[in-house]
Scaffold this motif. Structure first.
Motif, PDB file in Angstrom:
ATOM      1  N   UNK A   1       0.859  -1.173   0.000  1.00  0.00           N
ATOM      2  CA  UNK A   1       0.000   0.000   0.000  1.00  0.00           C
ATOM      3  C   UNK A   1       0.899   1.228   0.000  1.00  0.00           C
ATOM      4  N   UNK A   2       0.321   2.383   0.306  1.00  0.00           N
ATOM      5  CA  UNK A   2       1.070   3.637   0.325  1.00  0.00           C
ATOM      6  C   UNK A   2       1.032   4.211   1.737  1.00  0.00           C
ATOM      7  N   UNK A   3       2.137   4.747   2.192  1.00  0.00           N
ATOM      8  CA  UNK A   3       2.203   5.313   3.528  1.00  0.00           C
ATOM      9  C   UNK A   3       1.406   6.612   3.595  1.00  0.00           C
ATOM     10  N   UNK A   4       0.814   6.880   4.742  1.00  0.00           N
ATOM     11  CA  UNK A   4       0.009   8.087   4.915  1.00  0.00           C
ATOM     12  C   UNK A   4       0.826   9.298   5.307  1.00  0.00           C
ATOM     13  N   UNK A   5       1.766   9.696   4.444  1.00  0.00           N
ATOM     14  CA  UNK A   5       2.594  10.880   4.672  1.00  0.00           C
ATOM     15  C   UNK A   5       2.159  11.979   3.705  1.00  0.00           C
ATOM     16  N   UNK A   6       1.922  13.193   4.230  1.00  0.00           N
ATOM     17  CA  UNK A   6       1.371  14.278   3.414  1.00  0.00           C
ATOM     18  C   UNK A   6       2.161  15.565   3.645  1.00  0.00           C
ATOM     19  N   UNK A   7       2.582  16.185   2.569  1.00  0.00           N
ATOM     20  CA  UNK A   7       3.402  17.390   2.611  1.00  0.00           C
ATOM     21  C   UNK A   7       2.507  18.628   2.667  1.00  0.00           C
ATOM     22  N   UNK A   8       2.334  19.194   3.858  1.00  0.00           N
ATOM     23  CA  UNK A   8       1.454  20.352   4.011  1.00  0.00           C
ATOM     24  C   UNK A   8       2.128  21.659   3.589  1.00  0.00           C
ATOM     25  N   UNK A   9       3.405  21.590   3.224  1.00  0.00           N
ATOM     26  CA  UNK A   9       4.046  22.767   2.661  1.00  0.00           C
ATOM     27  C   UNK A   9       3.459  23.143   1.315  1.00  0.00           C
ATOM     28  N   UNK A  10       2.764  22.195   0.654  1.00  0.00           N
ATOM     29  CA  UNK A  10       2.148  22.441  -0.645  1.00  0.00           C
ATOM     30  C   UNK A  10       0.653  22.721  -0.533  1.00  0.00           C
ATOM     31  N   UNK A  11       0.117  22.708   0.686  1.00  0.00           N
ATOM     32  CA  UNK A  11      -1.334  22.794   0.881  1.00  0.00           C
ATOM     33  C   UNK A  11      -1.708  24.150   1.466  1.00  0.00           C
ATOM     34  N   UNK A  12      -2.660  24.821   0.832  1.00  0.00           N
ATOM     35  CA  UNK A  12      -3.142  26.097   1.376  1.00  0.00           C
ATOM     36  C   UNK A  12      -4.504  25.974   2.034  1.00  0.00           C
TER      37      UNK A  12
END
Length: 281
Positions: A160-171
């Motif tokens: 599967x895919x790990x639940x890591x999310x880059x919030x530096x790209x999220x507004x």
């Protein structure tokens, strides 16, 4: 505290210094009635995360007390009561447009500390700064049996895919009345930024490995359901849970779904037996 967890705390992995760019990894865990394994789940991500936010959906067992005891030892843990799990995305507003990686983990997910340490180094070096999710495969074992004596687990294994999310790209988020990290982010550049996950790594080849205790008892409470059922819905779910053919692993249903859903989603992939020595120290 059980001896296994004391050893985990005593033998925590040493991590590199913080990134000069201000990068941080924040774990976010949404729990309800998870007191049997939540300490293990937290112990294994302590060194990977700079901060860990635990949102307790008003547990009726000892979950809140167990996490409180860990918070007393580890100030990086932040514990809050959260009444409506479906609005828990709102707890993450403060991290929009910051150099923060959000790591979604559940109270029944046990990650391998050494593998996380290697991924942390890559994140802090800025390798994945331009993508919303890193192209890292994670091999999961949905456990049906666990033996601490010989440090093995049996269950359904699949990538599967790990639940890591880059919030530096999220507004922002399209709808914050969602469970944490569910739904759709609004990106700063207006485009979906994501790494391409290539291939389906095996258990030994995967950069990350996780034990998902979805078919294991998770609460010491007499009622192992994560929320209250009323009327025919409760009777129906209790009947399904007690049916060996429909629920061979005696799993509890999750919020908003049934045991049939859990069997369809998690009883997939090959049945395997794995060495879990790296998960228990």
């Amino acid at each position: 505290m059980p001896l296994m967890f004391r050893r985990l705390f005593a033998n925590r992995l040493s991590m590199p210094d913080e990134s000069p760019s201000g990068r941080q990894i924040v774990g976010v865990m949404l729990v309800r009635n998870e007191d049997l394994h939540v300490a293990w789940a937290l112990a294994n991500i302590l060194d990977f995360c700079d901060r860990i936010i635990v949102l307790d959906n008003y547990s009726t067992d000892r979950t809140f007390d167990v996490v409180s005891e860990m918070r007393a030892r580890h100030p990086k843990i932040e514990l809050r009561r959260w009444r409506n799990a479906k609005t828990s995305q709102k707890a993450l507003r403060r991290f929009y447009q910051t150099p923060t990686w959000l790591f979604r983990v559940d109270g029944d997910e046990i990650h391998e500390p050494a593998a996380l340490a290697a991924v942390r180094r890559r994140i802090m070096q800025g390798e994945f700064d331009t993508v919303y999710q890193p192209p890292l495969g994670c091999h999961v074992l949905n456990c049906t049996a666990l033996s601490m004596d010989d440090k093995t687990a049996t269950g359904y294994a699949f990538p599967t895919r790990i639940g890591l999310h880059n919030f530096g790209l999220v507004r922002g988020w399209k709808n914050e009345n969602r469970e944490r990290l569910h739904g759709h982010p609004v990106f700063i550049d207006g485009e979906h930024a994501g790494g391409v996950l290539r291939g389906a790594p095996s258990w030994n080849e995967a950069p990350l490995r996780c034990l998902h205790l979805c078919f294991m008892p998770r609460s010491s409470g007499a009622n192992n359901y994560p929320f209250s059922f009323i009327g025919w819905k409760r009777r129906r779910k209790e009947r399904i849970q007690a049916n060996p053919s429909g629920n061979p692993h005696n799993a509890r249903p999750g919020p908003g779904n049934t045991v049939e859903y859990k069997m369809k989603k998690y009883a997939a992939g090959e049945t395997a037996r794995r060495d879990i020595g790296g998960f228990v120290g």
